[in-house]
Write a protein that holds these residues in place. Structure first.
Motif, PDB file in Angstrom:
ATOM      1  N   PRO A  78       0.839  -1.257   0.348  1.00 20.51           N
ATOM      2  CA  PRO A  78       0.145   0.234  -0.230  1.00 20.51           C
ATOM      3  C   PRO A  78       0.610   1.459   0.191  1.00 20.51           C
ATOM      4  O   PRO A  78       1.810   1.231   0.468  1.00 20.51           O
ATOM      5  CB  PRO A  78      -0.711  -0.522   1.336  1.00 20.51           C
ATOM      6  CG  PRO A  78      -0.029  -1.103   1.937  1.00 20.51           C
ATOM      7  CD  PRO A  78       0.425  -1.945   1.151  1.00 20.51           C
ATOM      8  N   ASP A  79       0.026   2.647  -0.243  1.00 24.64           N
ATOM      9  CA  ASP A  79       1.060   3.702  -0.519  1.00 24.64           C
ATOM     10  C   ASP A  79       1.688   4.228   0.891  1.00 24.64           C
ATOM     11  O   ASP A  79       2.927   4.989   0.795  1.00 24.64           O
ATOM     12  CB  ASP A  79       0.097   4.561  -0.649  1.00 24.64           C
ATOM     13  CG  ASP A  79      -0.531   4.833  -2.096  1.00 24.64           C
ATOM     14  OD1 ASP A  79      -0.014   3.686  -3.177  1.00 24.64           O
ATOM     15  OD2 ASP A  79      -1.305   5.125  -2.689  1.00 24.64           O
ATOM     16  N   GLU A  80       1.070   3.379   2.399  1.00 23.43           N
ATOM     17  CA  GLU A  80       1.268   3.769   3.035  1.00 23.43           C
ATOM     18  C   GLU A  80       2.663   3.109   3.930  1.00 23.43           C
ATOM     19  O   GLU A  80       3.981   4.229   4.736  1.00 23.43           O
ATOM     20  CB  GLU A  80       0.602   3.736   4.608  1.00 23.43           C
ATOM     21  CG  GLU A  80      -1.062   4.769   4.338  1.00 23.43           C
ATOM     22  CD  GLU A  80      -1.975   4.375   3.203  1.00 23.43           C
ATOM     23  OE1 GLU A  80      -1.652   3.203   3.074  1.00 23.43           O
ATOM     24  OE2 GLU A  80      -2.588   4.921   2.710  1.00 23.43           O
ATOM     25  N   TYR A  81       3.062   2.156   3.086  1.00 25.31           N
ATOM     26  CA  TYR A  81       3.252   0.898   3.548  1.00 25.31           C
ATOM     27  C   TYR A  81       4.679   0.002   2.816  1.00 25.31           C
ATOM     28  O   TYR A  81       5.519  -0.074   3.414  1.00 25.31           O
ATOM     29  CB  TYR A  81       3.246  -0.102   4.805  1.00 25.31           C
ATOM     30  CG  TYR A  81       2.143   0.236   5.905  1.00 25.31           C
ATOM     31  CD1 TYR A  81       2.546   1.104   6.482  1.00 25.31           C
ATOM     32  CD2 TYR A  81       0.922   0.313   5.665  1.00 25.31           C
ATOM     33  CE1 TYR A  81       1.574   1.674   7.813  1.00 25.31           C
ATOM     34  CE2 TYR A  81       0.183   1.078   7.077  1.00 25.31           C
ATOM     35  CZ  TYR A  81       0.939   1.376   7.312  1.00 25.31           C
ATOM     36  OH  TYR A  81      -0.257   1.834   8.893  1.00 25.31           O
ATOM     37  N   GLY A  82       4.281   0.515   1.333  1.00 24.16           N
ATOM     38  CA  GLY A  82       5.234  -0.160   0.429  1.00 24.16           C
ATOM     39  C   GLY A  82       6.830   0.686  -0.042  1.00 24.16           C
ATOM     40  O   GLY A  82       5.924   1.816   0.095  1.00 24.16           O
ATOM     41  N   LEU A  83       7.056  -0.439  -0.397  1.00 22.43           N
ATOM     42  CA  LEU A  83       8.401   0.483  -1.145  1.00 22.43           C
ATOM     43  C   LEU A  83       7.856   1.327  -2.294  1.00 22.43           C
ATOM     44  O   LEU A  83       7.163   1.244  -3.329  1.00 22.43           O
ATOM     45  CB  LEU A  83       9.076  -0.528  -2.054  1.00 22.43           C
ATOM     46  CG  LEU A  83      10.017  -1.359  -0.490  1.00 22.43           C
ATOM     47  CD1 LEU A  83      11.036  -2.524  -1.986  1.00 22.43           C
ATOM     48  CD2 LEU A  83      10.546  -0.072  -0.175  1.00 22.43           C
ATOM     49  N   PRO A  84       7.947   2.391  -2.170  1.00 20.92           N
ATOM     50  CA  PRO A  84       8.022   3.391  -3.417  1.00 20.92           C
ATOM     51  C   PRO A  84       8.550   2.971  -4.904  1.00 20.92           C
ATOM     52  O   PRO A  84       9.540   2.526  -5.305  1.00 20.92           O
ATOM     53  CB  PRO A  84       8.927   5.221  -3.106  1.00 20.92           C
ATOM     54  CG  PRO A  84       9.921   4.477  -2.044  1.00 20.92           C
ATOM     55  CD  PRO A  84       8.972   3.013  -1.796  1.00 20.92           C
ATOM     56  N   VAL A  85       8.327   3.416  -5.709  1.00 22.02           N
ATOM     57  CA  VAL A  85       7.895   3.577  -7.152  1.00 22.02           C
ATOM     58  C   VAL A  85       9.296   4.422  -7.709  1.00 22.02           C
ATOM     59  O   VAL A  85      10.049   5.359  -6.087  1.00 22.02           O
ATOM     60  CB  VAL A  85       7.089   3.918  -8.502  1.00 22.02           C
ATOM     61  CG1 VAL A  85       6.201   2.929  -7.844  1.00 22.02           C
ATOM     62  CG2 VAL A  85       6.818   5.141  -8.320  1.00 22.02           C
TER      63      VAL A  85
END
Length: 147
Positions: A49-56
């Motif tokens: 998810p946006d809050e916890y995932g690795l960014p693109v």
């Protein structure tokens, strides 16, 4: 009962990887290319998810990070393959691929400055070195392969 063909697959250690130098070099380049390529490919989308995932992939030039992790991957894969040519090493390809892929993925997402990138590279090379040292430790009854 005697050993069966399936017993070789259940061993906790790998086999000694012998062969000509060109085969070792091809292996090192191939594992590194796969690690950097998969790290780059996985950075094209968000993991989690946006809050916890690795960014693109962050904006900016890609080449310095890809080049840095290519060099780190080549060094790690060379060390692991050199150890695997002397004694059985458990999953040298998976370790080299994983370290290179993870380093590439994290670097492309956050674009760390040079000191932090150097620290990440040092951690990856230390992990590969420790993996080699564990495999190269003296084990009673095991003889190293002579070239």
């Amino acid at each position: 009962m005697g050993p069966s063909a399936g017993d070789d697959l259940d061993e906790s250690e790998g086999e000694v990887l012998t062969g000509p130098l060109w085969r070792h070099a091809l292996w090192v380049v191939g594992v590194t290319a796969l690690g950097v390529g998969f790290g780059w490919f996985s950075a094209l989308s968000r993991i989690g998810p946006d809050e916890y995932g690795l960014p693109v992939i962050a904006p900016g030039p890609l080449l310095p990070y890809l080049a840095a992790w290519t060099v780190v991957g080549l060094l790690a894969a060379t060390a692991l393959r050199a150890a695997a040519a002397r004694v059985p090493v458990y999953a040298p390809g998976a370790v080299a691929f994983g370290l290179t892929c993870l380093g590439t993925r994290v670097s492309l997402g956050w674009r760390p400055e040079a000191p932090l990138l150097g620290t990440l590279a040092a951690v990856a090379l230390t992990a590969a070195g420790v993996w080699c040292l564990i495999a190269l430790r003296p084990v009673p009854g095991r003889r190293p392969v002579r070239s």
